[in-house]
Design an enzyme around this catalytic site. Structure first.
Site, PDB file in Angstrom:
ATOM      1  N   GLY A 204      -7.540  -8.029   4.980  1.00 13.22           N
ATOM      2  CA  GLY A 204      -8.406  -8.176   6.158  1.00 13.22           C
ATOM      3  C   GLY A 204      -7.747  -8.807   7.358  1.00 13.22           C
ATOM      4  O   GLY A 204      -8.383  -9.023   8.380  1.00 13.22           O
TER       5      GLY A 204
ATOM      6  N   CYS B 113       1.943 -38.291 -17.450  1.00 16.38           N
ATOM      7  CA  CYS B 113       0.600 -38.523 -17.981  1.00 16.38           C
ATOM      8  C   CYS B 113      -0.436 -38.620 -16.881  1.00 16.38           C
ATOM      9  O   CYS B 113      -1.540 -39.063 -17.112  1.00 16.38           O
ATOM     10  CB  CYS B 113       0.574 -39.758 -18.875  1.00 16.38           C
ATOM     11  SG  CYS B 113       0.990 -41.266 -18.013  1.00 16.38           S
TER      12      CYS B 113
ATOM     13  N   ARG C 255      -4.837  -0.458  -8.029  1.00 15.05           N
ATOM     14  CA  ARG C 255      -4.236  -1.803  -8.009  1.00 15.05           C
ATOM     15  C   ARG C 255      -4.662  -2.528  -9.276  1.00 15.05           C
ATOM     16  O   ARG C 255      -5.624  -2.140  -9.931  1.00 15.05           O
ATOM     17  CB  ARG C 255      -4.663  -2.577  -6.762  1.00 15.05           C
ATOM     18  CG  ARG C 255      -6.161  -2.723  -6.651  1.00 15.05           C
ATOM     19  CD  ARG C 255      -6.569  -3.439  -5.374  1.00 15.05           C
ATOM     20  NE  ARG C 255      -8.010  -3.350  -5.210  1.00 15.05           N
ATOM     21  CZ  ARG C 255      -8.661  -3.719  -4.120  1.00 15.05           C
ATOM     22  NH1 ARG C 255      -7.995  -4.158  -3.067  1.00 15.05           N
ATOM     23  NH2 ARG C 255      -9.976  -3.641  -4.045  1.00 15.05           N
TER      24      ARG C 255
ATOM     25  N   TYR D 289       7.833 -33.603 -22.230  1.00 10.81           N
ATOM     26  CA  TYR D 289       6.444 -33.239 -22.490  1.00 10.81           C
ATOM     27  C   TYR D 289       5.563 -33.500 -21.275  1.00 10.81           C
ATOM     28  O   TYR D 289       5.953 -34.234 -20.363  1.00 10.81           O
ATOM     29  CB  TYR D 289       5.884 -34.011 -23.695  1.00 10.81           C
ATOM     30  CG  TYR D 289       5.706 -35.489 -23.458  1.00 10.81           C
ATOM     31  CD1 TYR D 289       4.526 -35.987 -22.910  1.00 10.81           C
ATOM     32  CD2 TYR D 289       6.713 -36.383 -23.772  1.00 10.81           C
ATOM     33  CE1 TYR D 289       4.370 -37.334 -22.662  1.00 10.81           C
ATOM     34  CE2 TYR D 289       6.560 -37.737 -23.534  1.00 10.81           C
ATOM     35  CZ  TYR D 289       5.388 -38.209 -22.980  1.00 10.81           C
ATOM     36  OH  TYR D 289       5.230 -39.551 -22.729  1.00 10.81           O
TER      37      TYR D 289
ATOM     38  N   SER E 108       7.278 -42.367 -18.701  1.00  5.93           N
ATOM     39  CA  SER E 108       6.146 -41.464 -18.530  1.00  5.93           C
ATOM     40  C   SER E 108       5.712 -41.554 -17.069  1.00  5.93           C
ATOM     41  O   SER E 108       5.353 -42.632 -16.596  1.00  5.93           O
ATOM     42  CB  SER E 108       5.007 -41.865 -19.459  1.00  5.93           C
ATOM     43  OG  SER E 108       3.906 -41.017 -19.228  1.00  5.93           O
TER      44      SER E 108
ATOM     45  N   LYS F  51       0.835  -1.208   0.000  1.00  5.67           N
ATOM     46  CA  LYS F  51       0.000   0.000   0.000  1.00  5.67           C
ATOM     47  C   LYS F  51       0.862   1.246   0.000  1.00  5.67           C
ATOM     48  O   LYS F  51       0.663   2.153  -0.816  1.00  5.67           O
ATOM     49  CB  LYS F  51      -0.896  -0.033   1.243  1.00  5.67           C
ATOM     50  CG  LYS F  51      -1.927   1.069   1.281  1.00  5.67           C
ATOM     51  CD  LYS F  51      -2.814   0.909   2.510  1.00  5.67           C
ATOM     52  CE  LYS F  51      -4.110   1.678   2.330  1.00  5.67           C
ATOM     53  NZ  LYS F  51      -4.994   0.986   1.376  1.00  5.67           N
TER      54      LYS F  51
ATOM     55  N   ARG G  86      -3.289   2.811   8.800  1.00  2.30           N
ATOM     56  CA  ARG G  86      -3.560   1.513   8.160  1.00  2.30           C
ATOM     57  C   ARG G  86      -2.303   0.667   8.095  1.00  2.30           C
ATOM     58  O   ARG G  86      -1.200   1.166   7.913  1.00  2.30           O
ATOM     59  CB  ARG G  86      -4.045   1.720   6.713  1.00  2.30           C
ATOM     60  CG  ARG G  86      -5.443   2.254   6.571  1.00  2.30           C
ATOM     61  CD  ARG G  86      -5.803   2.212   5.085  1.00  2.30           C
ATOM     62  NE  ARG G  86      -7.202   2.518   4.833  1.00  2.30           N
ATOM     63  CZ  ARG G  86      -7.660   3.735   4.545  1.00  2.30           C
ATOM     64  NH1 ARG G  86      -6.838   4.766   4.502  1.00  2.30           N
ATOM     65  NH2 ARG G  86      -8.956   3.897   4.312  1.00  2.30           N
TER      66      ARG G  86
ATOM     67  N   HIS H 259     -14.007 -41.945  -9.932  1.00  3.49           N
ATOM     68  CA  HIS H 259     -14.076 -42.485 -11.292  1.00  3.49           C
ATOM     69  C   HIS H 259     -14.832 -41.536 -12.210  1.00  3.49           C
ATOM     70  O   HIS H 259     -14.365 -41.187 -13.293  1.00  3.49           O
ATOM     71  CB  HIS H 259     -14.759 -43.856 -11.250  1.00  3.49           C
ATOM     72  CG  HIS H 259     -14.939 -44.489 -12.592  1.00  3.49           C
ATOM     73  ND1 HIS H 259     -16.103 -44.401 -13.299  1.00  3.49           N
ATOM     74  CD2 HIS H 259     -14.060 -45.163 -13.367  1.00  3.49           C
ATOM     75  CE1 HIS H 259     -15.951 -45.027 -14.455  1.00  3.49           C
ATOM     76  NE2 HIS H 259     -14.729 -45.510 -14.516  1.00  3.49           N
TER      77      HIS H 259
ATOM     78  N   MET I 240      -5.099  -7.620   9.108  1.00  2.00           N
ATOM     79  CA  MET I 240      -4.581  -6.705  10.131  1.00  2.00           C
ATOM     80  C   MET I 240      -5.508  -5.497  10.282  1.00  2.00           C
ATOM     81  O   MET I 240      -6.522  -5.399   9.608  1.00  2.00           O
ATOM     82  CB  MET I 240      -3.150  -6.312   9.794  1.00  2.00           C
ATOM     83  CG  MET I 240      -2.191  -7.484  10.073  1.00  2.00           C
ATOM     84  SD  MET I 240      -0.511  -7.141   9.571  1.00  2.00           S
ATOM     85  CE  MET I 240      -0.731  -6.725   7.873  1.00  2.00           C
TER      86      MET I 240
END
Lengths: 893, 893
Positions: free
Chosen positions: A106, A848, A357, A868, A781, A27, A97, A473, A108
């Site tokens: 939120g 994979c 921001r 890959y 793999s 800030k 602040r 599944h 502090m």
């Protein structure tokens, strides 16, 4: 000169800048940056994080230099605001602040309107000409200060906030309902009652000296760095405890002092669509919180975004302030080179910027903004690539419900597979197939699904289950197929007999229409219109840039020609995992599979396998053709054989009748194949070792298809992958079967095909002995699903029961089945690659498991040097972008 | 001088010696050694293993130096034997044998009687005066040479040996049954027919030149180094392929040339008891193979070992040869400093030693010989320690069947838990308890056992199951309890309804007597008398020596005071694993456990746990007291909760009635707790994390017991162990519960007790992140059972189905659940220790899986720096000896 602890800002100048976040907090650094840009921010100063560290080291004491510099800071604010702190007639009020280097929203504390007391409140009233405003500000200050600095918290969890109790009492006495209905007098009474309560509970008077108030607030804000919720947040987000927070002291400005005042929020571009338009809302004579609270309807900022003529834009109402705001937003966007989310206040006609921001945005907006900003010359392509969260892309790749449509949500489950779909309810996979064949759109609703349901799942628009988690599944298969799925919807009661589904809100029967939002987990009554995804345009451009940058190849997990085609469209560069067993369930094949399982000798098995061969060959033919020119990794049979047998009486009887055997025979086989822990049982290469004829048939089907296509001039690169290998000897055994068969087929067909034989690395021991396994394996793999199961000792099917507790108790930060556990499982992956390549330096390595489509995990795969990743078709673009981002992160490190 | 390739021996001198095994092979080196000792061995020479390597490198060609040296070697033999190779009147015959550096019994080839042809056979007949002997030797030579050198093998698997076909034909024609019935003429005919068959099949004449025969045989023996069965054997036994074999050419001697000839085998001490007595058998006018074949009854060598007066000892028959033999055996034992197994032949009154090697012996003999040899000053204590196979000790620790008793074996299963027992058949655990309470000895016979059977198992003399492997529930529990068990006896059909057990040989019903040999796997009809183990005397001495040497501590896995006492007797130095859940099944406890499981809130669970607390406290009190002065590691609850619920209708109904709920309620809970892979499910610390009140109750029970004993002045060292930890956070969560409870109990009871909190390392991830876990853990105990399951991905309960194939196909050399897989799982163990100690250098580390009692694994545990191993009580002495041996191996490396 003494060391600098306090950094001033305001009036077109600041001691700090935006790159001093570690010292000034996010800030403070941004307020300094805006000041330096000449943007009007309420003047103030930032006490650095070093003071916070000192504060804790010295029992809450401050060095004299800090005190002196704070005094200077206050004088600086007074000079700019032409007000005096504590002055009875022209008092300066400030906010205090927190502001840590990392965002901790939120966590502090904050104190506003500091400087008010029984004298200065009168000055404020005098200046604003608004008695209610004065007393309301005062009572808010006492309440906030009491809460934050004086510890006026509720005494137990059951109790309400002590100030709210008083407010409620007074409202009851006066017969009013809303805080806004309280008069100036009543607010004045509240101030008195608040102070009394403070005295009663703390034994001390409320401080009237503004300087005492200031130091009290500063210390409270520093102290809040170590409050329990901040510590928990830091632990969860791995923020070092020694960073500390900065404290920002800033002049108050008010948007609620009269009709020449206003307050608003705005985005420099439309955060929903990304369109380049200044987009925001404001309220006249209001505070910031009023815009959010929704009691009054905010108005549009510029006249182009008015929805009807009754609205009054800021552009029209306060043209001068608007013009200034327009200059500022353009300056901010140009400076930060990204879409900004800004807050402003107009006090007595004068514009003050409170915050800027980077603005949050939808996936569509993120892509459009990134690509257009490149076009505008604001950012380069690499920056654009970094601007879109890969995970967000998922929103763009599936059909979604029309945001305008009404939705009657009747239940909510897990968002197991994204997308949106409407269809008619069926409760059995067979019914799904039957209805779909007749052209009906169906939603398959099951308590849980099993591999036998695969046919019905494939033709359904969506899948809904009562049980099972994100890796059940149903969820895994649905994601693989790109079909939307809501899983584990425990609110539902599904009754197969009566063919009904009850939610707490409604009861549905077979044939009723429902809709599923697989991205949210919503179950919706009736039909909801959907919108199709758009893959060209900005999206296409961004992906092309990502492809130029990334080094990892991205393949797909696909079991059918259809999936292969879809994945190609999404940019897949081959198939990393083709599961042959998914093909075993369709139509007549399952009969042949069961015949094989029931045989108790090799001859009988060979006879049954011969029937399967043409099916498998055709499957591979289709897949290889769809993936022409690209490699296709085919995994040999993996699941335990009992998965191919029915487990309930009805289906067992059906099978017995079909096969001409007794129900007892079927039951006996099911019993014989029963395993206590099938995950660790007779499956994978273990099957192929016991029954080499299965591997032989599969190798033959693969090679016959490959040779046939080669003859047609289609380029194919089959990679035959042996699953569940834990030792070199296992792979050697299976490889020998494959190679022998492949050589034979090639000789028979008179053509040579480039093929490879490799293995999954999915058992911890395989990673540990990868140097030995690589003597046989031509590629690796990583099957990180199973590797995660075994490395953690978590069964995916069962872990849902305790992983919830784990998340709640902070034991696991991320679901290791979604994001690769780099700390544990990742060690095995690294070890596997390094050991594998110590034997075979050019070893091709991929992944994979489900992790192949998770952005963080893709980053890891790049860093450890894989060739890959392979993921479900719909995650291919996500993986492509994530792979590019990791290259850029590495480059910019 | 050219390089030496050929090493001569015989006539009191040799070129080589027993330490040249790598060059001369084991056989050649020992023949040389005996020659050097002046012991009469048939003269000969050894062609070194270097020639073998050359042979393969040069396509079967020999250097000229080799040829020259072989010629010299033959001249050397001729000179000593005063015969001439190929001479028609006084021919020398030789044997050609392989002899590799490592023993490869039966893997390579041998040719005897070499040098015979149509001329020399007449010389032999002339010399021996025995025509049949001459022709029989000749036909044996042609047959062996044809087989080994000329490749006269059967043409397919189905076909018989070509020479045997001819022999059978001739026997049929002559109407005789035994080879020994064939006359000299008929044997002569066989030689002719053999030669014809060789010519027919190879197209070549049988070589008549003895030198051609010799080189053919030498090349065949070298060539046999690379025959398939030798290669397989080498691979399995990790013998380097480049070692090669040596070839021994040695003069033939004959024990079958007349009544002044004999042949025999002997042990320098009794191999069954270890008693110091010369012990052996011989036959007059016989060949070595006749002693083994059992057609004639061999006679004792010395007169003291005669069993009746009809026997004629060698001592009496050939006193001169016997006296020489007695001198030689004493010389050999004194030289090799170990009991020898010797072979000799007496040809025409002259003694020849054919072989000496270390003799095989029973465990009892091994211990007695080792200890007595120390007494005799022959070896030192360290050598004695190395002389006994730790695994062998198992024979000595359990009762065994009287070897003299008759045994009617009706079935054979796996030798799952050693020992011997007789008892009456019962089919249910409840019945076992009931019958045992009445003083009956029972054998519990089950298809398989489950944790519910624990009470019945504990009171049974032995356990017999139809299903399950060496690591099935029955096997593991039985070994832990030291109760004999035969598991997985698939030949049996057990019928609970009719209370019968059928074997292919007999049917038994409840109450029938049977006996089990848990060391062999035999199921025996009726009662068989047993002999008790002897732990003092020689055994006690040897163990005391081992204890002086070893560095690893040896603890035991014990769940009851009784087990603890037994283990102390076997030398346990503490408890490494006390499983609390075994206590949950007894009597009323199971009711309280089930009440806890059925509760769906914490309050209900706490109420049920309060009932369990006094039981658990009493259990720990008893165990701590039994293990006074020594540490006791107690593991908190490990198995999944469903293990405590009944799974069949009958027991579920019983439970419902007992608990006053409906059968449906019970079934619903069982269903809710059902898991697909319980091994990877909600168990271990995962239970304690979900239900901290369970851990709390257990910690309280442990600490209350420990504090109470401390007050009585008994020293206790409780170590509380959290199971199934995979991350630091899990352990931290549970440790905090334990520590908080422990502090509270100590305060309540007003006494401090030294206690520790540590963890099992049994999940791969725990080993991988051991550095983090050690921040919380005060000790590690490797649970290598589960670690093996997860590292291999093998479920112990299911792997039996495919591990058989694995062993048959040579994929797994050792069962990884019996002997720790050092290559894979061992890496994780080493990593775990190294990482753990990188955080906490003095971290105490042990092992409590089944491997803690396996000698090879114990060696590994020593090498990787563990502090202790823990095993079932009956394996404690085995572990003590194995630990000592490892120290000595390290020292002598």
């Amino acid at each position: 000169m003494s060391k600098k602890y306090v950094y001033k800002f305001g009036a077109g100048h600041a001691d700090g800048s935006s790159d001093m976040k570690l010292l000034l907090g996010g800030k403070g650094a941004n307020l300094a940056e805006m000041s330096n840009l000449g943007i009007p921010v309420p003047p103030g100063f930032t006490i650095s994080t070093e003071v916070c560290t000192d504060f804790f080291a010295n029992n809450g004491q401050y060095r004299n230099e800090v005190k002196d510099q704070v005094n200077e800071g206050m004088a600086h604010i007074e000079a700019i605001m032409k007000k005096k702190f504590g002055d009875a007639t022209n008092p300066l009020l400030v906010s205090v602040r927190s502001g840590a280097p990392a965002s901790m929203p939120g966590m502090m504390d904050t104190v506003l309107n500091l400087g008010l007391n029984d004298q200065t409140v009168l000055g404020i009233i005098e200046q604003s000409g608004n008695e209610r405003f004065g007393w309301d500000s005062y009572r808010r200050f006492v309440q906030m200060y009491g809460d934050v600095v004086l510890g006026m918290k509720p005494e137990s969890k059951e109790e309400e906030d002590p100030f709210e109790i008083i407010i409620d009492r007074v409202k009851k006495e006066r017969g009013v309902k809303l805080d806004t209905e309280l008069t100036a007098d009543e607010l004045k009474t509240l101030v008195e009652l608040f102070k009394k309560e403070i005295k009663r509970r703390t034994g001390k008077d409320f401080p009237t000296d503004p300087w005492e108030q200031l130091w009290g607030a500063i210390s409270a804000v520093f102290g809040s760095w170590n409050n329990p919720r901040a510590i928990t947040y830091r632990n969860l987000n791995k923020i070092p405890p020694d960073w500390g927070t900065a404290v920002n002291v800033q002049s108050m400005v008010f948007g609620n002092m009269g009709d020449d005042c206003a307050t608003g929020v705005a985005f420099t571009r439309d955060p929903a669509t990304g369109k380049k338009v200044f987009y925001g809302e404001y309220l006249v004579n209001a505070q910031g919180e009023d815009v959010v609270a929704g009691i009054r309807t905010p108005q549009p900022i510029n006249k182009n975004t008015k929805q009807d003529s009754s609205q009054v834009s800021l552009e029209e109402l306060m043209p001068q302030a608007y013009a200034q705001l327009e200059d500022i937003y353009k300056k901010l966007e140009a400076h930060y080179k990204d879409m900004q989310d800004i807050e402003f206040t107009i006090q007595e006609g004068r514009l003050w910027m409170l915050q800027t921001r980077t603005g949050k945005r939808t996936a569509a907006a993120a892509v459009r903004i990134a690509v257009e900003m490149v076009g505008e010359g604001l950012i380069d392509q690499e920056t654009a690539i970094m601007r879109v969260e890969p995970e967000q892309l998922d929103q763009l790749l599936h059909p979604m419900f029309d945001p305008e449509a009404k939705k009657d949500v009747v239940a909510r489950g897990l968002p197991a597979s994204p997308g949106a779909a409407s269809g008619r309810i069926v409760f059995h996979a067979d019914d799904a197939e039957e209805w779909a064949a007749k052209g009906e759109k169906v939603i398959l609703v099951r308590i849980e699904t099993s591999p036998e349901d695969i046919g019905g799942m494939a033709v359904a628009q969506g899948i809904l289950t009562q049980r099972g988690g994100m890796t059940s599944h149903a969820a895994v298969v649905a994601r693989g197929m790109g079909i939307c799925c809501v899983a584990g919807c425990g609110e539902l009661e599904i009754n197969y007999k009566s063919k009904t589904m009850k939610s707490p809100k409604a009861t549905f029967k077979e044939g009723d229409w429902i809709s599923l939002d697989g991205s949210k987990g919503d179950v919706i009554s009736g039909k909801v219109p959907t919108i199709d995804p758009e893959l060209s345009g900005n999206f296409g451009k961004l992906m092309a840039w990502a492809d130029e940058v990334r080094k990892l190849n991205v393949r797909t997990n696909a079991d059918t020609p259809h999936d292969a085609e879809v994945a190609r469209k999404f940019g897949a560069e081959g198939i990393g995992l083709c599961r042959t067993e998914h093909m075993f369930f369709e139509g007549d094949r399952i009969k042949a599979v069961r015949e094989m399982i029931l045989s108790d000798n090799e001859e009988g098995r060979r006879k049954a396998l011969e029937k399967l061969l043409p099916y498998q060959r055709d499957d591979f033919y289709g897949i290889f053709k769809a993936m022409r020119d690209l490699p296709v990794t085919v995994r040999t049979l993996d699941p335990p054989l009992h998965e191919f047998l029915p487990h309930d009486d009805e289906n067992q009887q059906e099978m017995a009748t079909e096969m001409g055997i007794t129900l007892e025979d079927v039951k006996a086989k099911v019993e014989a194949l029963h395993e206590f822990n099938p995950m660790l049982g007779h499956r994978g290469c273990r099957l192929g070792i016991t029954y080499p004829e299965i591997t032989e048939m599969q190798a033959r089907a693969i090679m016959e298809a490959a040779c046939a296509l080669s003859k047609e001039g289609v380029k194919v690169f089959p990679e035959i992958m042996i699953p569940l290998v834990g030792s070199k000897a296992e792979l050697a055994n299976q490889k020998q079967v494959v190679v022998k068969t492949a050589e034979k087929v090639q000789e028979e067909m008179g053509i040579q095909v480039d093929y490879m034989v490799g293995t999954m690395i999915e058992i911890p021991r395989a990673a540990l002995t990868a140097n030995e396994i690589a003597e046989e394996a031509e590629f690796f793999s990583f099957g990180t699903n199973d590797l995660t199961q075994m490395t953690f000792g978590f069964s995916r099917d069962d872990a849902g029961k305790f992983l919830k507790d784990y998340e709640q108790k902070g034991i696991l930060k991320e679901d290791p089945f979604q994001t690769l556990d780099q700390n544990g499982v990742g060690q095995l992956v690294e070890m596997g690659i390094q050991k594998g390549r110590s034997t075979r330096p050019k070893l091709k390595v991929g992944i994979c498991g489900e992790h192949g489509g998770d952005p963080k995990s893709v980053g890891f795969c790049h860093r450890v040097g894989m060739n890959y990743v392979s993921c479900s078709p719909f995650r291919v673009p996500i993986a492509r972008l994530a792979a590019a981002q990791e290259v850029l992160r590495e480059k910019n490190k």
